[in-house]
Scaffold this motif. Sequence first.
Motif, mmCIF file in Angstrom:
data_model
loop_
_atom_site.group_PDB
_atom_site.id
_atom_site.type_symbol
_atom_site.label_atom_id
_atom_site.label_comp_id
_atom_site.label_asym_id
_atom_site.label_seq_id
_atom_site.Cartn_x
_atom_site.Cartn_y
_atom_site.Cartn_z
ATOM 1 N N VAL A 154 -54.414 39.057 -55.200
ATOM 2 C CA VAL A 154 -54.127 37.869 -54.097
ATOM 3 C C VAL A 154 -55.372 36.958 -53.800
ATOM 4 C CG1 VAL A 154 -52.159 39.309 -53.276
ATOM 5 C CG2 VAL A 154 -54.278 39.366 -52.071
ATOM 6 N N THR A 155 -56.459 37.540 -53.661
ATOM 7 C CA THR A 155 -57.748 37.056 -53.572
ATOM 8 C C THR A 155 -57.864 36.088 -54.600
ATOM 9 O OG1 THR A 155 -58.863 38.694 -52.458
ATOM 10 C CG2 THR A 155 -60.304 37.184 -53.324
ATOM 11 N N ARG A 156 -57.720 36.463 -55.904
ATOM 12 C CA ARG A 156 -58.083 35.654 -57.126
ATOM 13 C C ARG A 156 -57.014 34.583 -57.034
ATOM 14 N NH1 ARG A 156 -56.796 39.264 -60.290
ATOM 15 N NH2 ARG A 156 -54.474 38.353 -61.039
ATOM 16 N N MET A 157 -55.827 34.792 -56.781
ATOM 17 C CA MET A 157 -54.750 33.849 -56.801
ATOM 18 C C MET A 157 -54.975 32.582 -55.621
ATOM 19 S SD MET A 157 -52.842 34.502 -59.218
ATOM 20 C CE MET A 157 -51.229 33.425 -59.170
ATOM 21 N N LEU A 158 -55.587 33.059 -54.540
ATOM 22 C CA LEU A 158 -55.906 31.813 -53.520
ATOM 23 C C LEU A 158 -57.087 31.127 -54.169
ATOM 24 C CD1 LEU A 158 -55.670 34.166 -50.303
ATOM 25 C CD2 LEU A 158 -54.405 32.143 -50.881
ATOM 26 N N ALA A 159 -57.983 31.804 -54.711
ATOM 27 C CA ALA A 159 -59.042 30.971 -55.249
ATOM 28 C C ALA A 159 -58.880 30.126 -56.683
ATOM 29 C CB ALA A 159 -60.233 31.981 -55.418
ATOM 30 N N ARG A 160 -57.854 30.513 -57.532
ATOM 31 C CA ARG A 160 -57.714 29.792 -58.840
ATOM 32 C C ARG A 160 -57.266 28.206 -58.503
ATOM 33 N NH1 ARG A 160 -58.262 31.857 -63.495
ATOM 34 N NH2 ARG A 160 -57.898 34.053 -64.260
ATOM 35 N N GLY A 161 -57.599 27.531 -59.225
ATOM 36 C CA GLY A 161 -57.232 26.089 -59.460
ATOM 37 C C GLY A 161 -55.740 25.871 -60.153
ATOM 38 N N GLU A 162 -55.107 24.817 -60.020
ATOM 39 C CA GLU A 162 -54.085 24.324 -60.639
ATOM 40 C C GLU A 162 -54.188 24.486 -62.206
ATOM 41 O OE1 GLU A 162 -50.488 20.915 -60.525
ATOM 42 O OE2 GLU A 162 -52.581 20.422 -59.911
ATOM 43 N N ALA A 163 -55.068 24.207 -62.849
ATOM 44 C CA ALA A 163 -55.111 24.181 -64.308
ATOM 45 C C ALA A 163 -55.265 25.655 -64.792
ATOM 46 C CB ALA A 163 -56.597 23.548 -64.794
ATOM 47 N N HIS B 53 -42.250 27.063 -59.662
ATOM 48 C CA HIS B 53 -42.830 25.538 -59.445
ATOM 49 C C HIS B 53 -43.342 25.196 -58.062
ATOM 50 C CE1 HIS B 53 -44.080 21.942 -61.779
ATOM 51 N NE2 HIS B 53 -43.375 21.219 -61.075
ATOM 52 N N ALA B 54 -42.311 25.716 -57.095
ATOM 53 C CA ALA B 54 -42.962 25.613 -55.721
ATOM 54 C C ALA B 54 -44.032 26.306 -55.112
ATOM 55 C CB ALA B 54 -41.869 26.110 -54.706
ATOM 56 N N ALA B 55 -44.213 27.374 -55.688
ATOM 57 C CA ALA B 55 -45.525 28.271 -55.713
ATOM 58 C C ALA B 55 -46.628 27.441 -56.232
ATOM 59 C CB ALA B 55 -45.349 29.691 -56.114
ATOM 60 N N LEU B 56 -46.705 26.876 -57.619
ATOM 61 C CA LEU B 56 -47.471 26.358 -58.053
ATOM 62 C C LEU B 56 -48.131 25.471 -57.270
ATOM 63 C CD1 LEU B 56 -49.492 25.925 -60.498
ATOM 64 C CD2 LEU B 56 -47.600 24.695 -61.644
ATOM 65 N N ARG B 57 -47.116 24.336 -56.823
ATOM 66 C CA ARG B 57 -47.473 23.040 -55.972
ATOM 67 C C ARG B 57 -48.119 23.621 -54.700
ATOM 68 N NH1 ARG B 57 -41.916 21.457 -57.457
ATOM 69 N NH2 ARG B 57 -41.296 22.027 -55.092
ATOM 70 N N ALA B 58 -47.660 24.597 -54.252
ATOM 71 C CA ALA B 58 -48.316 25.037 -52.852
ATOM 72 C C ALA B 58 -49.636 25.327 -53.267
ATOM 73 C CB ALA B 58 -47.574 26.093 -52.189
ATOM 74 N N LEU B 59 -50.017 26.128 -54.367
ATOM 75 C CA LEU B 59 -51.364 26.625 -54.580
ATOM 76 C C LEU B 59 -52.166 25.657 -54.828
ATOM 77 C CD1 LEU B 59 -50.630 30.066 -55.977
ATOM 78 C CD2 LEU B 59 -51.905 29.844 -54.109
ATOM 79 N N ALA B 60 -51.676 24.411 -55.814
ATOM 80 C CA ALA B 60 -52.452 23.529 -56.206
ATOM 81 C C ALA B 60 -52.904 22.559 -54.901
ATOM 82 C CB ALA B 60 -51.593 22.478 -57.213
ATOM 83 N N GLY B 61 -52.033 22.594 -53.973
ATOM 84 C CA GLY B 61 -52.399 21.283 -52.774
ATOM 85 C C GLY B 61 -53.169 22.592 -51.887
ATOM 86 N N SER B 62 -53.470 23.558 -52.104
ATOM 87 C CA SER B 62 -54.143 24.566 -51.169
ATOM 88 C C SER B 62 -55.601 23.967 -50.647
ATOM 89 C CB SER B 62 -54.588 25.833 -51.651
ATOM 90 O OG SER B 62 -55.288 26.667 -50.901
ATOM 91 N N GLY B 63 -55.701 24.115 -49.170
ATOM 92 C CA GLY B 63 -57.072 23.978 -48.575
ATOM 93 C C GLY B 63 -57.944 24.918 -48.592
ATOM 94 N N VAL B 64 -57.662 25.911 -49.166
ATOM 95 C CA VAL B 64 -58.545 27.241 -48.931
ATOM 96 C C VAL B 64 -59.916 27.174 -49.859
ATOM 97 C CG1 VAL B 64 -58.813 29.523 -49.777
ATOM 98 C CG2 VAL B 64 -56.480 28.461 -49.080
ATOM 99 N N ARG B 65 -60.941 27.159 -49.143
ATOM 100 C CA ARG B 65 -62.219 26.859 -49.760
ATOM 101 C C ARG B 65 -62.995 28.260 -49.736
ATOM 102 N NH1 ARG B 65 -60.042 23.947 -51.625
ATOM 103 N NH2 ARG B 65 -60.502 21.650 -51.841
ATOM 104 N N ARG B 66 -62.623 29.263 -48.767
ATOM 105 C CA ARG B 66 -63.282 30.711 -48.697
ATOM 106 C C ARG B 66 -62.263 31.651 -48.573
ATOM 107 N NH1 ARG B 66 -68.963 29.994 -47.368
ATOM 108 N NH2 ARG B 66 -68.982 32.226 -46.805
#
Length: 469
Positions: free
Chosen positions: A159-168, A177-190
């Motif tokens: 889950v740490t890795r998934m939060l840090a990964r980018g859309e590409a 697709h909904a999860a991909l959109r949410a993670l792609a628009g994530s504001g997580v930086r740390r």
Amino acid sequence: MLRVAVVGSGPSGVYAAQALVAQREVPGVRVDVLDRLPCPYGLVRYGVAPDHEKIKSLQGNLRGVLEDDRIRFIGHVEVGGPQCTTARLRELYHAVVYCVGAARDRTLGIPGEELAGVHSATSFVSWYSAHPDAEEAGFDLTGVRSAVVVGAGNVAVDVTRMLARGEADLAPTDMPHAALRALAGSGVRRVHMVARRGPSQGKFTTKELRELGTLPGVAVELDPAELALDPAYADPAAPLPAVNRRNVEVLRGWAGQGAPEADRRIVLRFFLRPVEVLGDAAGRVVGVRFERTAPDGRGGVSGTGTYEDVEAQLVLRSVGYRGVPLPGLPFDPATGTVPHAAGRVVRDGRASVGEYVAGWIKRGPTGVIGTNRPCAKETVSSLLQDAALLARRELPGDPLDALRAAGLDPVLWPGWLAIESAEADLGRTLGRHTVKIPDWPGLLTAAGTAGPGTGRGAPGGPGPDTPAG
């Protein structure tokens, strides 16, 4: 002919079915593999991270077993429910092997755990893995700058890795697709991954740990002084199991290099245990209070009375799993397992011939996927020893007819293949590869059944996350 029901189509269930039809001592064994979901493969489909294609490819091996002519997949059947009790299942088969896993996550048991923004890692994994029971609202990550993951196992690393990964990185996967959109628009930086013990005691595997250091645009940050609190880390000659030794070597390497500049950072913390989740006036999480721990000389840790607050708008706990009682089966709440003797279910101190367990519900949530194979073989060996006695009983007919007569609408193998085809079509319409269907209505419509659903989002209209097409 010996007819056996295997409840659960994850690795332990499929390995049990495989062992049953592969043996030669009892010819003519037929196995029905039942699952509450209309899709097979259990945690290989719904627990392995979508970016771990090599592990997910194990589905091909499981598929080969379930396509054996002597094995029949029967999905969308909830064993233990009113339409298929364990007692009724026992009437329909000579023997039943329960491989139902450990479905409940452990809680932290600290104040503030009920705040909005605090979730189990299990629910997060279910969401990005398209489990149809996942939280309907999903995860809104746009306002999350800092996340805390409590735990030091492979799920915590996932889950740490998934939060840090980018859309590409995630777009080529089968993530809904909904999860991909949410993670792609994530504001997580740390992302802070926090363990209450030291680096030499982490439960993650070295391959999973190393992967954190390979993510594009992500830096891994550690505090060398914090790592050195672990005597086994500080002493390169300290005797450690091979995996733990390799983990320590990876961490030493990162600590020696320092963290480069990057848009996102993974912060690995050790010797901190959560004591309170902090919230704002609106009831949302804003941080976690940790107490510094120290080795107690006996393999554990004790509190030091020193505290530290870590900012977080999202908290994921990943501190283990527990088995869930199945109505009609004995259950040991202390271990979260069904009492057994070499896989035979034990009732009132005596082995119950005809009822068996394998996998996590038998031994607890331990081991890796491959651990299920010898576990299943032990159980099947016990069943085969009982086969002569079991086969004396006449059965009422095809169990599938009885399940349908009870009002169930099972999904058989052709229905699962139709789901696979629909997910491939969905991916094409979205300009991606195969994309999982994440909800009950979508799955059952794709399977060609209009029968009663199980759990949230049961048929009766499109669900909020039902893909178009």
